[in-house]
Design a protein around this motif. Structure first.
Motif, PDB file in Angstrom:
ATOM      1  N   UNK A 456      69.699  33.984 -17.124  1.00 60.36           N
ATOM      2  CA  UNK A 456      69.016  33.031 -17.999  1.00 60.36           C
ATOM      3  C   UNK A 456      67.868  32.411 -17.216  1.00 60.36           C
ATOM      4  N   UNK A 457      66.646  32.696 -17.654  1.00 59.68           N
ATOM      5  CA  UNK A 457      65.443  32.197 -16.993  1.00 59.68           C
ATOM      6  C   UNK A 457      64.783  31.164 -17.907  1.00 59.68           C
ATOM      7  N   UNK A 458      64.746  29.896 -17.523  1.00 59.88           N
ATOM      8  CA  UNK A 458      64.165  28.872 -18.394  1.00 59.88           C
ATOM      9  C   UNK A 458      62.649  28.763 -18.305  1.00 59.88           C
ATOM     10  N   UNK A 459      62.081  29.045 -17.123  1.00 59.75           N
ATOM     11  CA  UNK A 459      60.638  28.921 -16.937  1.00 59.75           C
ATOM     12  C   UNK A 459      60.157  29.903 -15.891  1.00 59.75           C
ATOM     13  N   UNK A 460      58.864  30.147 -15.887  1.00 53.10           N
ATOM     14  CA  UNK A 460      58.336  31.163 -14.985  1.00 53.10           C
ATOM     15  C   UNK A 460      56.870  30.894 -14.675  1.00 53.10           C
ATOM     16  N   UNK A 461      56.431  31.419 -13.550  1.00 48.90           N
ATOM     17  CA  UNK A 461      55.012  31.475 -13.219  1.00 48.90           C
ATOM     18  C   UNK A 461      54.626  32.942 -13.088  1.00 48.90           C
ATOM     19  N   UNK A 462      53.343  33.195 -12.859  1.00 51.01           N
ATOM     20  CA  UNK A 462      52.839  34.570 -12.780  1.00 51.01           C
ATOM     21  C   UNK A 462      52.153  34.755 -11.433  1.00 51.01           C
ATOM     22  N   UNK A 463      52.548  35.789 -10.722  1.00 54.00           N
ATOM     23  CA  UNK A 463      51.924  36.132  -9.448  1.00 54.00           C
ATOM     24  C   UNK A 463      50.921  37.254  -9.692  1.00 54.00           C
ATOM     25  N   UNK A 609      53.116  39.822 -12.020  1.00 55.05           N
ATOM     26  CA  UNK A 609      54.565  39.765 -11.963  1.00 55.05           C
ATOM     27  C   UNK A 609      55.102  38.401 -12.374  1.00 55.05           C
ATOM     28  N   UNK A 610      56.256  38.439 -13.022  1.00 54.39           N
ATOM     29  CA  UNK A 610      56.964  37.229 -13.428  1.00 54.39           C
ATOM     30  C   UNK A 610      57.746  36.705 -12.231  1.00 54.39           C
ATOM     31  N   UNK A 611      57.623  35.423 -11.966  1.00 57.13           N
ATOM     32  CA  UNK A 611      58.388  34.779 -10.905  1.00 57.13           C
ATOM     33  C   UNK A 611      59.125  33.598 -11.520  1.00 57.13           C
ATOM     34  N   UNK A 612      60.436  33.716 -11.644  1.00 54.18           N
ATOM     35  CA  UNK A 612      61.208  32.700 -12.352  1.00 54.18           C
ATOM     36  C   UNK A 612      61.272  31.380 -11.585  1.00 54.18           C
ATOM     37  N   UNK A 613      61.335  30.285 -12.318  1.00 50.13           N
ATOM     38  CA  UNK A 613      61.559  28.979 -11.718  1.00 50.13           C
ATOM     39  C   UNK A 613      62.927  28.985 -11.041  1.00 50.13           C
ATOM     40  N   UNK A 614      63.924  29.414 -11.751  1.00 45.89           N
ATOM     41  CA  UNK A 614      65.268  29.684 -11.235  1.00 45.89           C
ATOM     42  C   UNK A 614      65.998  30.437 -12.338  1.00 45.89           C
ATOM     43  N   UNK A 615      67.191  30.926 -12.061  1.00 48.23           N
ATOM     44  CA  UNK A 615      67.960  31.606 -13.105  1.00 48.23           C
ATOM     45  C   UNK A 615      69.440  31.360 -12.906  1.00 48.23           C
ATOM     46  N   UNK A 649      52.650  20.667 -14.843  1.00 46.23           N
ATOM     47  CA  UNK A 649      53.710  21.673 -14.715  1.00 46.23           C
ATOM     48  C   UNK A 649      53.191  22.896 -13.980  1.00 46.23           C
ATOM     49  N   UNK A 650      54.064  23.482 -13.170  1.00 46.47           N
ATOM     50  CA  UNK A 650      53.706  24.686 -12.424  1.00 46.47           C
ATOM     51  C   UNK A 650      54.348  25.943 -13.004  1.00 46.47           C
ATOM     52  N   UNK A 651      55.017  25.798 -14.146  1.00 49.34           N
ATOM     53  CA  UNK A 651      55.679  26.943 -14.772  1.00 49.34           C
ATOM     54  C   UNK A 651      55.496  26.903 -16.281  1.00 49.34           C
ATOM     55  N   UNK A 652      55.535  28.086 -16.893  1.00 53.81           N
ATOM     56  CA  UNK A 652      55.493  28.209 -18.347  1.00 53.81           C
ATOM     57  C   UNK A 652      56.912  28.164 -18.908  1.00 53.81           C
ATOM     58  N   UNK A 653      57.093  27.599 -20.103  1.00 55.33           N
ATOM     59  CA  UNK A 653      58.400  27.661 -20.751  1.00 55.33           C
ATOM     60  C   UNK A 653      58.604  29.022 -21.412  1.00 55.33           C
ATOM     61  N   UNK A 654      59.850  29.404 -21.627  1.00 55.35           N
ATOM     62  CA  UNK A 654      60.124  30.679 -22.301  1.00 55.35           C
ATOM     63  C   UNK A 654      60.300  30.493 -23.803  1.00 55.35           C
ATOM     64  N   UNK A 698      55.492  42.509 -17.949  1.00 55.74           N
ATOM     65  CA  UNK A 698      56.670  43.377 -18.094  1.00 55.74           C
ATOM     66  C   UNK A 698      57.499  43.478 -16.820  1.00 55.74           C
ATOM     67  N   UNK A 699      56.950  43.033 -15.689  1.00 55.78           N
ATOM     68  CA  UNK A 699      57.632  43.249 -14.416  1.00 55.78           C
ATOM     69  C   UNK A 699      58.000  41.920 -13.748  1.00 55.78           C
ATOM     70  N   UNK A 700      59.146  41.941 -13.074  1.00 59.49           N
ATOM     71  CA  UNK A 700      59.645  40.772 -12.356  1.00 59.49           C
ATOM     72  C   UNK A 700      59.408  40.966 -10.870  1.00 59.49           C
ATOM     73  N   UNK A 701      58.955  39.912 -10.218  1.00 58.69           N
ATOM     74  CA  UNK A 701      58.806  39.990  -8.763  1.00 58.69           C
ATOM     75  C   UNK A 701      60.184  40.160  -8.133  1.00 58.69           C
ATOM     76  N   UNK A 702      60.351  41.199  -7.342  1.00 61.74           N
ATOM     77  CA  UNK A 702      61.642  41.508  -6.731  1.00 61.74           C
ATOM     78  C   UNK A 702      61.637  41.138  -5.258  1.00 61.74           C
TER      79      UNK A 702
END
Length: 744
Positions: A456-463, A609-615, A649-654, A698-702
């Motif tokens: 469950x990812x509530x927010x994210x930034x983009x790299x 890439x998507x970088x989640x705030x936390x999950x 805010x440093x992240x986007x909401x989902x 479409x891609x998550x930072x791993x």
């Protein structure tokens, strides 16, 4: 009596009869009872029929809290202490005395306002109290009797002169004989009526703080160059017996029968210095108090009847606690008979996100049915790998939590492949109050594994990599060959250093940075495959080898000139983190001076890439999946998602509705009045470009720390000329393949 109820008090909650059931509100507040929505459950049944056999939460060490009215405001509290049954606070130039019930009894003016002194520290001592007072160019230790009459004043001039700056105390403690011990700038000092000086601890010791035990002994905590913590008793001859500190947490001075206290992630522990054992003193989370809000600087005091005086930092706009805005509470233990049975929901974490901790506190405060028990393995000794190993060992032994707070190098793919995680889509489908279509589907899809959602990812930034459209074109994404061709065409004197800001341009930094944003091109943990022996990785090695061995030292950089470098085409690409609609305007007006393209990294696709705030992940063996879902889905609620819509805010909401509100807010400068340099508000076109960019992801930072270590260890042989890029890539391929095989 002049005491007001604190917002964090749970006394009213635990005394309420029956804990009447209520549905989750539209705003997303925590319900007192959840709904049966977990996988395979019949929602027509009651929760008692669906619930697995769970653990009942402990009712020990839970306190109610009542606040003391601080006369004169909260911005200048410099000390809180007890003497007998009396409570004292040092505020401004005054000492306030309170009765045991919190009623203000007297106010002592210890120095007049016109002296323009600042009270930096205050503590009980003998038949009075001791302070450290500062004014411009002067610092002193002052002793007073109980009526506020000055007994002595001792200059701290020697300590001030040694550093060449105004004294800044990081911690202080007073011995029974009236000697003041303090730390500043990593040094340990003492001051009494006759002498003052520095206590030698060796060049490799950095003193963090001094601590007084409940019995009056003085200890100093220091760390060595490796970060190992040690306590050493301080005596007349210097440092005496040493005690290793093999746990995390903030050590605080003790009181009465307690040697010391330890401020942990969710609890305050009592610490016995001789045995090294800790025991729970206050369950902060169960008492409705966020551990991060506790002021470690002011410490803890205990009244003779067992009540506790605790100083708490208040939460400011922007989600930050401040030592300049404090509340003082009297905590009283609640009888276990007054506390209802609550089912335990267990969370495992490694350095849990502060927002999750606050949510846990709120959940425990408001829920009459569930209690979140957080085990943060960051609090155990060792490095990150040791902590992760400890957590995995617990789960291997069958101690499975309900929820895992995902972070860092946790092997989520491995957890999923072993069947440890539950599919969150099943919870969504069985919850009549949850609408999956209200959320960004591409973000959900990006975190899927074989069509199942485990995080469950509530927010994210983009790299991404950003550059002038006039330089990189108006399309997103490029291949490694296209990227290298761009670098060659824009090389200056054969050097590629002008591509990026100079603080990041070293061969190893560039390799690890590009790997982190292109990890999926070299490794597929789901399929158990890696591709480090392919042409793209060899080209990446060769590309990074053209950068210098070390980055430019920051003290040699003119940062004002660095900012102009983007406008003047001396630096072409910015490694950008985009987490707010306003970022596009800042990049174009403040950084580059013209239209930009989010070009991305050279890895195919759009390169961003998507970088989640936390999950958070719910385990498939959760003892109470209903309660786990109630907690997890809160982070997708309107209430929580609204934290991502602000100007800072440093992240986007989902959640799409929250994302639209964030876009609307970006069309004004509200909330950014003090931001400099400022950019204009967004236009509709700006927001449309940002929405298109977000929806294209479409891609998550791993990240995998073990693979990074392999690359870091082996790539140096290529950079130093000892081996070819082909040889190094083959070695990395073999080691990575072995790691994958061993961990599937």
């Amino acid at each position: 009596m002049k005491i007001s109820k604190a917002a964090a008090v749970i006394l009213a909650m635990v005394m309420a009869a029956g804990f009447a059931s209520c549905q989750k509100t539209e705003s997303g507040s925590f319900p007192e009872n959840g709904s049966a929505v977990s996988e395979g459950k019949d929602v027509s049944k009651s929760k008692d029929e669906n619930r697995k056999s769970g653990e009942i939460a402990s009712k020990e060490h839970i306190f109610s809290a009542e606040s003391i009215n601080i006369s004169g405001g909260t911005q200048s509290v410099s000390g809180v202490f007890c003497k007998g049954e009396k409570i004292y606070t040092a505020v401004g130039g005054k000492i306030l005395t309170y009765s045991p019930d919190g009623t203000l009894e007297s106010t002592m003016d210890i120095f007049p306002t016109e002296e323009q002194r600042f009270l930096e520290f205050a503590a009980a001592w003998g038949d009075g109290f001791l302070t450290v007072e500062n004014s411009e160019g002067f610092s002193c230790m002052v002793k007073y009797d109980n009526e506020g009459n000055k007994l002595s004043e001792t200059s701290l001039e020697n300590i001030v002169n040694e550093t060449g700056e105004r004294i800044y105390i990081t911690s202080a403690a007073v011995s029974d004989d009236g000697t003041l011990f303090l730390t500043q700038y990593g040094g340990l000092y003492f001051v009494n009526d006759k002498l003052s000086g520095k206590i030698s601890g060796g060049a490799d010791r950095y003193f963090e703080k001094v601590i007084r035990t409940g019995g009056g002994r003085i200890f100093a905590e220091y760390s060595d160059p490796s970060g190992n913590r040690t306590l050493a008793e301080v005596g007349d001859s210097g440092l005496l017996t040493e005690f290793p500190v093999d746990f995390t947490g903030n050590l605080l001075s003790g009181f009465g029968e307690y040697d010391m206290f330890v401020l942990g992630s969710t609890k305050i522990f009592a610490y016995d210095i001789e045995t090294g054992e800790t025991s729970t003193f206050i369950d902060l989370s169960a008492s409705g108090i966020d551990a991060e809000s506790v002021s470690a600087e002011k410490g803890i005091a205990v009244l003779p009847d067992g009540r506790v005086i605790l100083t708490v930092k208040n939460l400011l706009d922007g989600g930050f606690y401040s030592e300049l805005n404090l509340s003082i509470y009297i905590l009283s233990v609640i009888s276990p008979d007054e506390i209802p049975d609550r089912n335990v929901i267990k969370i495992y974490a490694l350095a849990v996100n502060s927002d999750v901790k606050r949510a846990i506190t709120d959940f425990n405060k408001n829920s009459g049915e569930y209690y979140i028990e957080l085990t943060d393995f960051y609090d155990v000794g060792g490095d990150y790998a040791d902590k992760l190993s400890r957590m995995n060992s617990e789960m291997t032994a069958g101690n499975i939590p309900d929820i895992i707070a995902v972070s860092g190098a946790m092997p989520v793919e491995s957890y999923a492949s072993k069947g440890l995680l539950a599919n969150l889509y099943d919870f969504m489908e069985n919850d009549p109050d949850f609408r999956r279509e209200d959320y960004l589907q591409n973000i959900f899809t990006a975190y899927e594994t074989d069509g199942k959602l485990y995080e469950a990812v509530p927010g994210f930034s983009i790299q991404t990599l950003a550059g002038k459209t006039s330089k990189v074109g108006d399309t997103q994404g490029w291949t490694m060959d296209e990227f290298i061709d761009f670098a060659d065409r824009n090389a200056s004197d054969g050097s590629w250093q002008g591509l990026f800001e100079s603080t990041s341009c070293s061969e190893m930094n560039m390799l690890l940075t590009f790997m982190s944003f292109n990890f999926g091109s070299y490794m597929n943990e789901k399929a158990g495959e890696c591709y480090f022996d392919g042409d793209d990785f060899i080209k990446l090695l060769e590309f990074c080898g053209r950068f210098p061995e070390k980055t430019v030292s920051k003290d040699k950089i003119d940062f004002s000139a660095e900012q102009d470098a983007y406008r003047e085409d001396r630096t072409l690409l910015m490694t950008a983190t985009v987490g707010n609609f306003r970022d596009i305007k800042t990049l174009e007006q403040v950084n580059f001076g013209e239209r930009v393209t989010f070009k991305g990294y050279p890895c195919g696709g759009n390169g961003s890439f998507i970088s989640e705030d936390f999950s958070l992940a719910i385990t498939s063996k959760a003892a109470d999946p209903d309660g786990a879902w109630e907690f997890v889905k809160y982070f997708w609620s309107d209430e929580y998602q609204s934290k991502y819509i602000g100007a800072q805010s440093y992240d986007f909401p989902v959640k799409i509705s929250a994302l639209e509100r964030a876009a609307a807010n970006a069309k004004t400068n509200s909330g950014r009045e003090n931001v400099f340099p400022a950019a204009d508000p967004n236009t509709d076109e700006d927001n449309a470009r940002m929405m298109e960019f977000i929806n294209s992801l479409t891609e998550v930072r791993a990240y995998n720390s073990y693979i990074y270590d392999i690359v870091r260890e082996e790539a140096g042989a290529y950079f130093s000329g000892q081996k070819t890029a082909e040889d190094v890539s083959e070695i990395i391929q073999n080691r990575a393949a072995n790691y994958i095989a061993e961990n599937r």
